[in-house]
Every structure is written in C-alpha cells, then in structure tokens.
Design an enzyme around this catalytic site. Structure first.
Site, PDB file in Angstrom:
ATOM      1  N   ASP A 164     -30.642  12.647  18.717  1.00  7.82           N
ATOM      2  CA  ASP A 164     -31.068  13.883  19.391  1.00  7.82           C
ATOM      3  C   ASP A 164     -32.569  13.751  19.723  1.00  7.82           C
ATOM      4  OD1 ASP A 164     -29.646  16.875  19.318  1.00  7.82           O
ATOM      5  OD2 ASP A 164     -31.831  16.946  19.453  1.00  7.82           O
TER       6      ASP A 164
ATOM      7  N   GLY B 145     -35.367  22.546  13.697  1.00  6.83           N
ATOM      8  CA  GLY B 145     -35.717  23.431  14.815  1.00  6.83           C
ATOM      9  C   GLY B 145     -37.069  23.133  15.437  1.00  6.83           C
TER      10      GLY B 145
ATOM     11  N   TYR C 151     -23.343   8.823  28.166  1.00  2.80           N
ATOM     12  CA  TYR C 151     -23.964   9.699  29.172  1.00  2.80           C
ATOM     13  C   TYR C 151     -25.271   9.080  29.677  1.00  2.80           C
ATOM     14  CZ  TYR C 151     -25.786  14.094  31.172  1.00  2.80           C
ATOM     15  OH  TYR C 151     -26.290  15.067  32.011  1.00  2.80           O
TER      16      TYR C 151
HETATM   17  P1  NAD Z   1     -20.768  21.129  33.957  1.00  2.00           P
HETATM   18  O1  NAD Z   1     -20.044  20.402  32.891  1.00  2.00           O
HETATM   19  O2  NAD Z   1     -20.713  22.606  33.968  1.00  2.00           O
HETATM   20  O3  NAD Z   1     -20.323  20.620  35.398  1.00  2.00           O
HETATM   21  C1  NAD Z   1     -19.836  19.341  35.649  1.00  2.00           C
HETATM   22  C2  NAD Z   1     -18.661  19.450  36.622  1.00  2.00           C
HETATM   23  O4  NAD Z   1     -18.170  18.137  36.914  1.00  2.00           O
HETATM   24  C3  NAD Z   1     -17.495  20.237  36.050  1.00  2.00           C
HETATM   25  O5  NAD Z   1     -17.038  21.171  36.991  1.00  2.00           O
HETATM   26  C4  NAD Z   1     -16.451  19.176  35.741  1.00  2.00           C
HETATM   27  O6  NAD Z   1     -15.132  19.678  35.786  1.00  2.00           O
HETATM   28  C5  NAD Z   1     -16.755  18.160  36.823  1.00  2.00           C
HETATM   29  N1  NAD Z   1     -16.294  16.802  36.498  1.00  2.00           N
HETATM   30  C6  NAD Z   1     -16.463  16.123  35.334  1.00  2.00           C
HETATM   31  N2  NAD Z   1     -15.911  14.907  35.418  1.00  2.00           N
HETATM   32  C7  NAD Z   1     -15.380  14.815  36.674  1.00  2.00           C
HETATM   33  C8  NAD Z   1     -14.657  13.813  37.360  1.00  2.00           C
HETATM   34  N3  NAD Z   1     -14.357  12.621  36.782  1.00  2.00           N
HETATM   35  N4  NAD Z   1     -14.257  14.049  38.642  1.00  2.00           N
HETATM   36  C9  NAD Z   1     -14.537  15.240  39.223  1.00  2.00           C
HETATM   37  N5  NAD Z   1     -15.199  16.231  38.618  1.00  2.00           N
HETATM   38  C10 NAD Z   1     -15.625  16.020  37.349  1.00  2.00           C
HETATM   39  O7  NAD Z   1     -22.280  20.617  33.862  1.00  2.00           O
HETATM   40  P2  NAD Z   1     -23.583  21.046  34.689  1.00  2.00           P
HETATM   41  O8  NAD Z   1     -24.584  21.500  33.713  1.00  2.00           O
HETATM   42  O9  NAD Z   1     -23.221  21.927  35.836  1.00  2.00           O
HETATM   43  O10 NAD Z   1     -24.058  19.630  35.235  1.00  2.00           O
HETATM   44  C11 NAD Z   1     -23.872  19.234  36.598  1.00  2.00           C
HETATM   45  C12 NAD Z   1     -24.562  17.901  36.818  1.00  2.00           C
HETATM   46  O11 NAD Z   1     -25.966  18.013  36.545  1.00  2.00           O
HETATM   47  C13 NAD Z   1     -24.037  16.785  35.906  1.00  2.00           C
HETATM   48  O12 NAD Z   1     -23.976  15.577  36.639  1.00  2.00           O
HETATM   49  C14 NAD Z   1     -25.095  16.685  34.838  1.00  2.00           C
HETATM   50  O13 NAD Z   1     -25.172  15.395  34.291  1.00  2.00           O
HETATM   51  C15 NAD Z   1     -26.359  17.048  35.617  1.00  2.00           C
HETATM   52  N6  NAD Z   1     -27.392  17.584  34.696  1.00  2.00           N
HETATM   53  C16 NAD Z   1     -27.286  18.846  34.174  1.00  2.00           C
HETATM   54  C17 NAD Z   1     -28.257  19.303  33.301  1.00  2.00           C
HETATM   55  C18 NAD Z   1     -28.221  20.680  32.717  1.00  2.00           C
HETATM   56  O14 NAD Z   1     -29.087  21.007  31.891  1.00  2.00           O
HETATM   57  N7  NAD Z   1     -27.322  21.550  33.074  1.00  2.00           N
HETATM   58  C19 NAD Z   1     -29.330  18.475  32.950  1.00  2.00           C
HETATM   59  C20 NAD Z   1     -29.380  17.186  33.474  1.00  2.00           C
HETATM   60  C21 NAD Z   1     -28.410  16.751  34.370  1.00  2.00           C
HETATM   61  N1  UDP Z   2     -28.995  22.591  19.425  1.00  2.00           N
HETATM   62  C1  UDP Z   2     -29.093  23.466  18.344  1.00  2.00           C
HETATM   63  N2  UDP Z   2     -28.055  24.323  18.119  1.00  2.00           N
HETATM   64  C2  UDP Z   2     -26.951  24.372  18.920  1.00  2.00           C
HETATM   65  C3  UDP Z   2     -26.876  23.500  20.019  1.00  2.00           C
HETATM   66  C4  UDP Z   2     -27.905  22.611  20.231  1.00  2.00           C
HETATM   67  O1  UDP Z   2     -30.096  23.474  17.604  1.00  2.00           O
HETATM   68  O2  UDP Z   2     -26.057  25.205  18.634  1.00  2.00           O
HETATM   69  C5  UDP Z   2     -30.137  21.687  19.677  1.00  2.00           C
HETATM   70  C6  UDP Z   2     -29.747  20.242  19.911  1.00  2.00           C
HETATM   71  O3  UDP Z   2     -29.636  19.544  18.689  1.00  2.00           O
HETATM   72  C7  UDP Z   2     -30.908  19.761  20.761  1.00  2.00           C
HETATM   73  C8  UDP Z   2     -31.313  20.999  21.563  1.00  2.00           C
HETATM   74  O4  UDP Z   2     -30.755  22.112  20.871  1.00  2.00           O
HETATM   75  O5  UDP Z   2     -31.987  19.383  19.933  1.00  2.00           O
HETATM   76  C9  UDP Z   2     -30.774  20.981  22.985  1.00  2.00           C
HETATM   77  O6  UDP Z   2     -29.401  20.697  22.913  1.00  2.00           O
HETATM   78  P1  UDP Z   2     -28.440  20.733  24.187  1.00  2.00           P
HETATM   79  O7  UDP Z   2     -27.112  20.234  23.739  1.00  2.00           O
HETATM   80  O8  UDP Z   2     -28.497  22.059  24.842  1.00  2.00           O
HETATM   81  O9  UDP Z   2     -29.088  19.710  25.239  1.00  2.00           O
HETATM   82  P2  UDP Z   2     -29.675  18.220  25.120  1.00  2.00           P
HETATM   83  O10 UDP Z   2     -29.696  17.782  23.689  1.00  2.00           O
HETATM   84  O11 UDP Z   2     -28.759  17.401  25.950  1.00  2.00           O
HETATM   85  O12 UDP Z   2     -31.046  18.351  25.675  1.00  2.00           O
END
Ligand code: NAD
Ligand code: UDP
Length: 313
Positions: free
Chosen positions: A272, A206, A144
């Site tokens: 993490d 935590g 990722y």
């Molecule tokens: P999500 O998993 O809910 O949405 C991702 C969407 O992309 C899904 O609908 C999935 O089916 C689609 N998808 C995955 N692979 C695909 C492919 N090969 N072709 C077409 N569609 C595909 O996640 P989200 O939280 O809505 O994230 C959306 C975007 O924002 C992502 O690019 C993610 O990396 C970015 N992002 C999200 C967060 C967050 O906290 N939610 C943080 C940082 C970046």
């Molecule tokens: N985390 C947790 N319990 C859960 C899921 C996640 O303590 O059930 C922790 C995880 O280890 C991380 C933080 O919460 O430290 C945020 O995790 P998340 O997967 O939401 O996002 P990211 O690590 O990508 O920021």
C-alpha cells in the site's frame, strides 16, 4: 460533433464522461463488460439517440467507426482488480492492444486512462511525470500497476512505430457519485460506513496520504487532454494536489455526516503506497486545467449521493 468510443463507460468515471460528452453534442458509444460498472450508471443516457451501449469485453477485438477513443476499461479498486488478477492484466494489456489496433485502423485519436499507481510506492514526492516509479513487479498490486505500465509502453510504441495520435493521462485518486457502494475504495467505504453507523476501517495507522480529485474536475481534465494540440502525448498527471492522511479523511467524513461511527484500525494491505500527491504543472501549462472542487465540497456531494442510494436522511 464527433463519434466517440468510451471503453469502461458504465463505470464510475466512464459514466460521468459519457454524460459530459453527450452534453457537448457528441455521439457516444459506451463499451463495457459490466464487471464493476452497471447499466444503472448510464440508464438516464439510454433514451438519448446519440448514445449507444454495447456489452463488450475489451480483451476481444472491436470494430466501430469512431473519431476518438477513451480507453477506461479496467477495474480500478484494489479489491476488484485483485479478484481476478490474471484477467486484470489481460484487460490492461490486451485491451489496450485491441483499442490501439482499432484506433490505427480507423485513424482515431486515442486516450489511455493510466494511473498514479505507475509510480508505485513513490520515493519522489510530490510525483512529477518524469519520475519512473517504485513498483513491485510480483506483488498483489502488480497486476494493476504493471498492466497499466505496459499499456503506457504499448501506447508510446504505437505512437513511435505507427505515428498513432495518442494521449496518456495518469489519474490520481478520484471520487464522487456513481462509485459503487461495495467498491472497496477509501472514500466510498468511509462514507457508507459513516452513514450506516458502522465502524470506519482505517488500514494501517492512517498516516498514509492520498490526494483526492472530484470526478467533475477529472472529467474536464480528460476532455481537455483529448482535445489538446496534436503532438502533445503526455503522460500528464490529473489530480488534486491537496494531500490528506487517511485519518484526516476519516475525521472529515465523520464531521460532514454527523455520524457516531468509531474509527477502528485494520492491517495495512501489502505494498500500500505511503504517500501520493501529483505535480500538476504540466496540466496547468498545456491544458490550462486545474481542479476547482475542494475536498469538503466534493465529499458533501458524494455523501448526498450515497444517502439517496442507502435511503437515509
Ligand atoms: P470502475 O471500476 O468504476 O470502472 C471501470 C469500468 O471498466 C467498469 O464499468 C467495468 O465494468 C469496465 N471493465 C472492466 N474490465 C473490462 C473489460 N475487460 N472489458 C470491458 N469493460 C471492462 O473504475 P473507475 O474508477 O471508473 O476507473 C476508470 C478508469 O480510470 C480505469 O481504467 C482506472 O484504472 C482509471 N483510474 C481511476 C482512478 C480512480 O481513482 N477512480 C485512478 C487512476 C486511474
Ligand atoms: N483504505 C483504508 N480503509 C478502507 C479502504 C482503504 O484505510 O476502508 C486506505 C488504503 O489502505 C489506502 C488508502 O486508503 O492507503 C486509499 O485506498 P484506495 O483503495 O481508495 O486507493 P489506492 O490505494 O489505490 O490509492
């Protein structure tokens, strides 16, 4: 009115973005392979004649005449992006490459949904856009993190080489309605566990921190960035700079749900990040954007959503 492609439009953030873009009077094409997204997230939009859903995988080419592209397609939860890491990397890199080629062909402006993960386990705190990050290139999160980093590189090379009109945003942890129940991310996990009366699983002790942005704020930020002045490419951080430990989050969720759930501790996953908090000066200056929904309020709205999903009072 613009014709806009949203890849990953049936996912959590994408579904809110499609809705908002339609409300603003645009035509929206949502392309999604439904890996983590669901048609349910966009079912209320399907009646709108300005909305179109295409089941499409971004690792394949796509040709549609559009003015703007929001490239969101990529699983975002660690559980989901580690399920098939090779596919995750391909989605980020080949997906970005295909969408950039499309933008080039039809002269569209294109925005990349990058992530705070490109900072890895940051040694600079809070994180400004100038920070290059501290990322393990071969760990379980690398598919990722490195995929998103390479996608940023592709965006900037297309900009330098072909003069493409690019926008790059780095999204920090975002939460809200339409997250899937089994998404695996911390906010949805804690709320679902609290509402079901199950143990709340904290990974590690935590003390690690995250900064949580409510999805409506984030979507406003995405649109502000897409519509920002030509030549402002970013990258720009979008997130809420209020920082919380996971223990604080668990206690808030227990308090707001009135749950009797107990907190239990599980192993911290590999790599993490221990802390994460955005510097948002650039977004404030260039986009006049900053988050308005504080964590308690955002959690209340998200809890209401999951109560309906779980059919609990
Ligand atoms: P999500 O998993 O809910 O949405 C991702 C969407 O992309 C899904 O609908 C999935 O089916 C689609 N998808 C995955 N692979 C695909 C492919 N090969 N072709 C077409 N569609 C595909 O996640 P989200 O939280 O809505 O994230 C959306 C975007 O924002 C992502 O690019 C993610 O990396 C970015 N992002 C999200 C967060 C967050 O906290 N939610 C943080 C940082 C970046
Ligand atoms: N985390 C947790 N319990 C859960 C899921 C996640 O303590 O059930 C922790 C995880 O280890 C991380 C933080 O919460 O430290 C945020 O995790 P998340 O997967 O939401 O996002 P990211 O690590 O990508 O920021």
């Amino acid at each position: 009115m613009k014709r806009i492609l949203v890849t990953g439009g049936a996912g959590f953030i994408g579904s809110h973005l499609c809705k908002k873009l339609l409300e603003k009077g645009n035509e929206v094409i949502c392309a999604d392979n439904l890996f983590t997204g669901t048609k349910r997230n966009v079912e209320k939009l399907l009646d709108n004649h300005r909305f179109e859903f295409i089941r499409h995988d971004v690792i394949r080419e796509l040709l549609v005449e559009v003015d703007q592209i929001y490239n969101l397609a990529c699983p975002a939860s660690p559980v989901h992006y580690q399920y098939n890491p090779v596919k995750t990397l391909k989605t980020s890199i080949i997906g970005a490459s295909n969408m950039l080629a499309l933008a080039d062909a039809v002269h569209a402006r294109i925005l990349q949904a990058s992530t705070s993960e490109i900072y890895g386990n940051p040694k600079v705190h809070p994180q400004p856009e100038e920070y290059w990050g501290n990322v393990n290139p071969i760990g379980v999160r690398s598919c990722y993190d490195e995929g998103k980093r390479a996608a940023e590189t592709l965006f900037f090379d297309y900009h330098r080489q072909n003069g493409l009109d690019i926008k790059v945003v780095r999204i920090f942890n975002t939460y809200g309605p339409n997250m899937s129940m089994n998404d695996g991310r911390v906010v949805s996990n804690f709320i679902v566990q609290a509402l079901k009366g199950e143990d709340i699983t904290i990974y590690g002790d935590g003390s690690q921190t995250r900064s949580f942005c409510y999805v409506d704020d984030l979507v406003d930020g995405l649109i502000c960035m897409m519509d920002s002045r030509k030549g402002f490419t970013g990258p720009v951080n979008l997130g809420n700079p209020k920082e919380f430990t996971m223990l604080e989050l668990a206690e808030k969720v227990i308090g707001l749900t009135g749950s009797k759930s107990k907190i239990v501790y599980r192993n911290l996953p590999q790599d993490d990040p221990m802390q994460r908090k955005p510097r948002i000066d650039l977004a404030q200056k260039e986009l006049h954007w900053e988050p308005t929904v504080m964590l308690d309020e955002g959690l209340k709205r998200t809890i209401e959503y999951f109560k309906k999903e779980l059919r609990v009072n």
